[in-house]
Design a protein around this motif. Structure first.
Motif, short mmCIF file in Angstrom:
data_model
loop_
_atom_site.label_atom_id
_atom_site.label_comp_id
_atom_site.label_asym_id
_atom_site.label_seq_id
_atom_site.Cartn_x
_atom_site.Cartn_y
_atom_site.Cartn_z
N VAL A 23 3.91 -4.42 -41.94
CA VAL A 23 3.52 -3.00 -41.98
C VAL A 23 2.06 -2.85 -41.59
CG1 VAL A 23 3.17 -1.04 -43.53
CG2 VAL A 23 5.31 -2.30 -43.61
N LEU A 24 1.21 -3.69 -42.11
CA LEU A 24 -0.21 -3.64 -41.78
C LEU A 24 -0.45 -3.90 -40.30
CD1 LEU A 24 -3.10 -3.37 -42.87
CD2 LEU A 24 -3.06 -5.82 -43.31
N ARG A 25 0.24 -4.89 -39.75
CA ARG A 25 0.11 -5.22 -38.33
C ARG A 25 0.57 -4.07 -37.45
NH1 ARG A 25 3.95 -6.90 -35.27
NH2 ARG A 25 5.22 -7.68 -36.97
N SER A 31 -2.35 2.39 -34.48
CA SER A 31 -3.57 3.18 -34.64
C SER A 31 -4.56 2.87 -33.54
CB SER A 31 -4.20 2.91 -36.00
OG SER A 31 -3.37 3.34 -37.03
N MET A 32 -4.73 1.60 -33.24
CA MET A 32 -5.66 1.22 -32.18
C MET A 32 -5.19 1.71 -30.83
SD MET A 32 -8.49 -0.22 -31.36
CE MET A 32 -8.96 -1.21 -32.74
N ALA A 33 -3.91 1.54 -30.55
CA ALA A 33 -3.39 1.93 -29.24
C ALA A 33 -3.43 3.44 -29.05
CB ALA A 33 -1.96 1.42 -29.06
N LEU A 34 -2.99 4.19 -30.04
CA LEU A 34 -2.85 5.63 -29.87
C LEU A 34 -4.13 6.40 -30.16
CD1 LEU A 34 0.71 6.07 -31.39
CD2 LEU A 34 0.06 5.79 -28.99
N ALA A 35 -4.90 5.98 -31.16
CA ALA A 35 -6.10 6.72 -31.52
C ALA A 35 -7.31 6.33 -30.67
CB ALA A 35 -6.42 6.52 -33.00
N PHE A 68 -8.01 -1.01 -21.68
CA PHE A 68 -6.80 -1.84 -21.72
C PHE A 68 -6.79 -2.72 -22.97
CE2 PHE A 68 -4.28 -5.60 -20.58
CZ PHE A 68 -3.07 -4.97 -20.35
N SER A 69 -7.97 -3.20 -23.37
CA SER A 69 -8.05 -4.02 -24.58
C SER A 69 -7.60 -3.23 -25.80
CB SER A 69 -9.49 -4.51 -24.77
OG SER A 69 -9.65 -5.12 -26.01
N GLU A 70 -8.03 -1.98 -25.89
CA GLU A 70 -7.66 -1.16 -27.05
C GLU A 70 -6.21 -0.70 -26.97
OE1 GLU A 70 -10.48 1.98 -27.44
OE2 GLU A 70 -12.16 0.61 -27.65
N PHE A 71 -5.78 -0.23 -25.82
CA PHE A 71 -4.42 0.30 -25.70
C PHE A 71 -3.39 -0.83 -25.64
CE2 PHE A 71 -0.83 1.99 -23.19
CZ PHE A 71 -0.41 2.96 -24.09
N GLY A 72 -3.56 -1.73 -24.68
CA GLY A 72 -2.61 -2.82 -24.51
C GLY A 72 -2.65 -3.80 -25.68
N GLY A 73 -3.84 -4.09 -26.17
CA GLY A 73 -3.96 -4.99 -27.31
C GLY A 73 -3.33 -4.40 -28.56
N GLY A 74 -3.48 -3.09 -28.74
CA GLY A 74 -2.85 -2.44 -29.89
C GLY A 74 -1.34 -2.49 -29.82
N MET A 90 -9.52 -6.97 -28.93
CA MET A 90 -9.79 -5.70 -29.60
C MET A 90 -11.01 -5.82 -30.50
SD MET A 90 -6.10 -4.07 -30.59
CE MET A 90 -5.75 -5.33 -31.79
N GLY A 91 -11.14 -6.93 -31.20
CA GLY A 91 -12.31 -7.13 -32.05
C GLY A 91 -13.60 -7.20 -31.25
N SER A 92 -13.56 -7.87 -30.11
CA SER A 92 -14.74 -7.93 -29.25
C SER A 92 -15.14 -6.54 -28.76
CB SER A 92 -14.47 -8.84 -28.05
OG SER A 92 -14.16 -10.14 -28.47
N THR A 93 -14.16 -5.75 -28.39
CA THR A 93 -14.44 -4.39 -27.94
C THR A 93 -15.02 -3.55 -29.07
OG1 THR A 93 -12.62 -4.55 -26.35
CG2 THR A 93 -13.41 -2.35 -26.87
#
Length: 103
Positions: A23-25, A31-35, A68-74, A90-93
């Motif tokens: 659930v957390l994952r 949240s990362m991908a959409l927000a 792409f890191s935020e959307f694709g990674g999410g 995502m963490g690096s970004t």
């Protein structure tokens, strides 16, 4: 112990722990991908200019990579695919966002 945790050989035997981690994952990934990521795909001119103002060479390429890191990674994180590389990018970004852009 730490090596086992970092490289995935630690065993979790509790079903509720598996459900909680899933659930957390999924929540974090969506949240990362959409927000964060959806608004940056494709990068706007303002986002590209902001990336250039931070001192990155080739600001258009780095803006695409950040989006792409935020959307694709999410999405990858939410689906459970390549979670460690996705989380790394995502963490690096987010580190760049926190300490360079907002710092």
């Amino acid at each position: 112990m730490i090596k086992d945790f970092l490289f995935g050989t630690a065993l979790i035997e509790s079903t509720s722990a598996h459900i909680g981690l899933a659930v957390l994952r999924v929540y974090t990934g969506l949240s990362m991908a959409l927000a964060h990521g959806l608004g940056k795909m494709p990068p706007s001119d303002g986002f590209i200019e902001g990336t250039g103002a931070m001192g990155f060479p080739l600001p258009a390429a780095f803006a695409w990579l950040a989006g792409f890191s935020e959307f694709g990674g999410g999405l990858l994180l939410a689906l459970g695919l390549m979670t460690r590389p996705a989380a790394f990018f995502m963490g690096s970004t987010m580190i760049v966002a926190a300490f360079i852009r907002h710092g």
